[in-house]
Design a protein around this motif. Structure first.
Motif, PDB file in Angstrom:
ATOM      1  N   ALA A 143       0.812  -1.216   0.000  1.00 38.82           N
ATOM      2  CA  ALA A 143       0.000   0.000   0.000  1.00 38.82           C
ATOM      3  C   ALA A 143       0.844   1.265   0.000  1.00 38.82           C
ATOM      4  CB  ALA A 143      -0.942  -0.004   1.201  1.00 38.82           C
ATOM      5  N   GLY A 144       2.159   1.111   0.080  1.00 42.15           N
ATOM      6  CA  GLY A 144       3.039   2.271   0.086  1.00 42.15           C
ATOM      7  C   GLY A 144       3.153   2.943   1.439  1.00 42.15           C
ATOM      8  N   ALA A 145       2.845   2.213   2.514  1.00 40.21           N
ATOM      9  CA  ALA A 145       2.947   2.786   3.855  1.00 40.21           C
ATOM     10  C   ALA A 145       4.400   3.116   4.189  1.00 40.21           C
ATOM     11  CB  ALA A 145       2.367   1.822   4.887  1.00 40.21           C
ATOM     12  N   ASP A 146       4.567   4.070   5.090  1.00 40.92           N
ATOM     13  CA  ASP A 146       5.907   4.527   5.450  1.00 40.92           C
ATOM     14  C   ASP A 146       6.531   3.745   6.590  1.00 40.92           C
ATOM     15  OD1 ASP A 146       6.131   7.050   3.735  1.00 40.92           O
ATOM     16  OD2 ASP A 146       4.235   7.381   4.769  1.00 40.92           O
ATOM     17  N   ALA A 147       5.719   3.043   7.383  1.00 37.10           N
ATOM     18  CA  ALA A 147       6.270   2.324   8.530  1.00 37.10           C
ATOM     19  C   ALA A 147       5.230   1.389   9.124  1.00 37.10           C
ATOM     20  CB  ALA A 147       6.746   3.310   9.604  1.00 37.10           C
ATOM     21  N   VAL A 148       5.732   0.418   9.873  1.00 28.99           N
ATOM     22  CA  VAL A 148       4.902  -0.496  10.666  1.00 28.99           C
ATOM     23  C   VAL A 148       5.461  -0.518  12.081  1.00 28.99           C
ATOM     24  CG1 VAL A 148       4.142  -2.880  11.006  1.00 28.99           C
ATOM     25  CG2 VAL A 148       4.292  -1.937   8.685  1.00 28.99           C
ATOM     26  N   VAL A 149       4.571  -0.480  13.059  1.00 29.17           N
ATOM     27  CA  VAL A 149       4.973  -0.592  14.465  1.00 29.17           C
ATOM     28  C   VAL A 149       4.303  -1.827  15.056  1.00 29.17           C
ATOM     29  CG1 VAL A 149       5.039   0.519  16.726  1.00 29.17           C
ATOM     30  CG2 VAL A 149       5.102   1.936  14.653  1.00 29.17           C
ATOM     31  N   LEU A 150       5.096  -2.726  15.611  1.00 25.91           N
ATOM     32  CA  LEU A 150       4.561  -3.847  16.381  1.00 25.91           C
ATOM     33  C   LEU A 150       4.592  -3.424  17.837  1.00 25.91           C
ATOM     34  CD1 LEU A 150       6.179  -6.976  14.672  1.00 25.91           C
ATOM     35  CD2 LEU A 150       3.937  -5.960  14.270  1.00 25.91           C
ATOM     36  N   ALA A 151       3.404  -3.155  18.396  1.00 29.02           N
ATOM     37  CA  ALA A 151       3.320  -2.546  19.719  1.00 29.02           C
ATOM     38  C   ALA A 151       2.717  -3.500  20.739  1.00 29.02           C
ATOM     39  CB  ALA A 151       2.489  -1.264  19.643  1.00 29.02           C
ATOM     40  N   GLY A 152       2.964  -3.181  22.009  1.00 27.34           N
ATOM     41  CA  GLY A 152       2.414  -3.979  23.088  1.00 27.34           C
ATOM     42  C   GLY A 152       3.018  -5.374  23.122  1.00 27.34           C
ATOM     43  N   ALA A 153       2.164  -6.367  23.332  1.00 30.05           N
ATOM     44  CA  ALA A 153       2.617  -7.757  23.420  1.00 30.05           C
ATOM     45  C   ALA A 153       2.512  -8.448  22.067  1.00 30.05           C
ATOM     46  CB  ALA A 153       1.805  -8.500  24.470  1.00 30.05           C
ATOM     47  N   SER A 154       2.847  -7.748  21.015  1.00 28.63           N
ATOM     48  CA  SER A 154       2.778  -8.334  19.674  1.00 28.63           C
ATOM     49  C   SER A 154       3.838  -9.407  19.494  1.00 28.63           C
ATOM     50  CB  SER A 154       2.945  -7.253  18.599  1.00 28.63           C
ATOM     51  OG  SER A 154       1.816  -6.415  18.521  1.00 28.63           O
ATOM     52  N   VAL A 155       3.628 -10.255  18.503  1.00 29.14           N
ATOM     53  CA  VAL A 155       4.535 -11.357  18.195  1.00 29.14           C
ATOM     54  C   VAL A 155       5.929 -10.811  17.832  1.00 29.14           C
ATOM     55  CG1 VAL A 155       3.930 -11.390  15.739  1.00 29.14           C
ATOM     56  CG2 VAL A 155       4.722 -13.497  16.837  1.00 29.14           C
ATOM     57  N   ASP A 156       6.921 -11.639  18.034  1.00 28.82           N
ATOM     58  CA  ASP A 156       8.292 -11.304  17.648  1.00 28.82           C
ATOM     59  C   ASP A 156       8.354 -11.051  16.140  1.00 28.82           C
ATOM     60  OD1 ASP A 156      11.057 -11.146  17.341  1.00 28.82           O
ATOM     61  OD2 ASP A 156      11.369 -13.304  17.544  1.00 28.82           O
ATOM     62  N   ALA A 157       8.852  -9.884  15.779  1.00 30.88           N
ATOM     63  CA  ALA A 157       8.954  -9.542  14.350  1.00 30.88           C
ATOM     64  C   ALA A 157       9.840 -10.515  13.592  1.00 30.88           C
ATOM     65  CB  ALA A 157       9.511  -8.121  14.198  1.00 30.88           C
ATOM     66  N   TYR A 158      10.747 -11.196  14.317  1.00 29.77           N
ATOM     67  CA  TYR A 158      11.729 -12.061  13.675  1.00 29.77           C
ATOM     68  C   TYR A 158      11.406 -13.545  13.834  1.00 29.77           C
ATOM     69  CZ  TYR A 158      13.886  -7.527  13.775  1.00 29.77           C
ATOM     70  OH  TYR A 158      14.117  -6.177  13.616  1.00 29.77           O
ATOM     71  N   ASN A 159      10.190 -13.822  14.297  1.00 33.19           N
ATOM     72  CA  ASN A 159       9.696 -15.191  14.280  1.00 33.19           C
ATOM     73  C   ASN A 159       9.767 -15.693  12.839  1.00 33.19           C
ATOM     74  OD1 ASN A 159       7.420 -17.183  13.753  1.00 33.19           O
ATOM     75  ND2 ASN A 159       7.237 -17.022  15.973  1.00 33.19           N
ATOM     76  N   PRO A 160      10.262 -16.897  12.602  1.00 29.57           N
ATOM     77  CA  PRO A 160      10.391 -17.377  11.219  1.00 29.57           C
ATOM     78  C   PRO A 160       9.105 -17.283  10.401  1.00 29.57           C
ATOM     79  CG  PRO A 160      11.538 -18.857  12.711  1.00 29.57           C
ATOM     80  CD  PRO A 160      10.803 -17.872  13.571  1.00 29.57           C
TER      81      PRO A 160
END
Length: 270
Positions: A143-160
């Motif tokens: 969608a051309g977004a500028d950024a994503v934030v994983l906030a709070g108790a969100s899953v590990d961004a680097y989970n396989p």
């Protein structure tokens, strides 16, 4: 004569395999990117890739890549499979450095070339499913977004599974990990973004928001099972509901995120 491919018992392979554990990833700030899309995207980010492990077949198929990698190790099939959590490994896995930045720096104009203000951001609050998180990152990228934030108790961004579901977009879109949801929202608002919460009980219908979508926007998305708690939804400037015209109870998180992000992207480009 070329050396024999490394086996699963090789020390470098064994050290890389430890990155399947979140605690080791966090300690070393390293993770595994599995598959050609992810590896190709990682190689385009300066300083991101530490080492690539590939089978003989993958090394031949992607012959142009070794020159872009600081280290390229040819491994046998069992060694590669030990580094991949995919049912059918694609033959290439990269050890990469973490790519996230502090949430405040996502909104600093001076970090961007050319200098621009972020216009569209996705904030995921307590999103637990790695497939959903990865798909939201991929959708934000599309969608051309500028950024994503994983906030709070969100899953590990680097989970396989998160990395694989992003299909390389993890390396395209600036990413922040912020354990405090109000802090993530405050950073977006301080940067001049209007915060819209995707909420089934919202007071505004996505089909009838008018010029609201054309504003610089941070979308706030909630957990797959329980959505946004009232106190989190209250942090937004507006709560927006997606109309359900049929009998479905609700929409999948990543589907809802796609509708909201693309609605904003279209409005901002008119």
């Amino acid at each position: 004569m070329p050396s024999a491919p490394l086996t699963a018992g090789n020390s470098r392979v064994k050290e890389a395999r430890k990155l399947s554990r979140r605690s080791v990833r966090t300690e070393r700030r390293l993770f595994l990117a599995d598959g050609p899309k992810a590896v190709e995207a990682a190689l385009e980010v300066e300083g991101c890739v530490v080492e690539v492990f590939a089978t003989v077949e993958a090394t031949e198929r992607y012959a142009a890549w070794p020159g872009s990698a600081p280290a390229w190790a040819v491994v046998d099939d069992r060694a590669l499979a030990s580094l991949s959590d995919s049912v059918t490994p694609a033959g290439v896995v990269a050890v990469c450095r973490f790519v996230d930045v502090p949430v405040s720096s996502l909104f600093l104009e001076e970090r961007r070339e050319p200098v621009t203000r972020p216009s569209l951001v996705a904030i995921c609050a307590d999103v637990r499913d790695p497939g959903n998180a990865g798909t939201v990152i991929r959708t934000a990228d599309a969608a051309g977004a500028d950024a994503v934030v994983l906030a709070g108790a969100s899953v590990d961004a680097y989970n396989p599974k998160t990395v694989r579901a992003s299909v390389g977009s993890l390396f395209h879109v600036p990413l922040a990990v912020e354990p405090d949801v109000p802090a993530a929202v405050a950073a977006a608002r301080a940067a001049g973004l209007t915060v819209l919460a995707a909420d089934g009980a919202g007071e505004v219908d996505l089909d009838h928001v008018g010029d609201l979508l054309a504003r610089r926007t941070a979308w706030l998305f909630g957990n797959e099972a329980w959505g946004l708690p009232a106190e989190v939804a209250a942090l937004a400037d507006h709560r927006v509901r997606i109309p359900i015209h049929g009998r479905a109870e609700s929409l999948n998180l990543s589907t809802a995120a796609a509708l909201c992000l693309y609605a904003s992207a279209s409005a901002q480009r008119r």
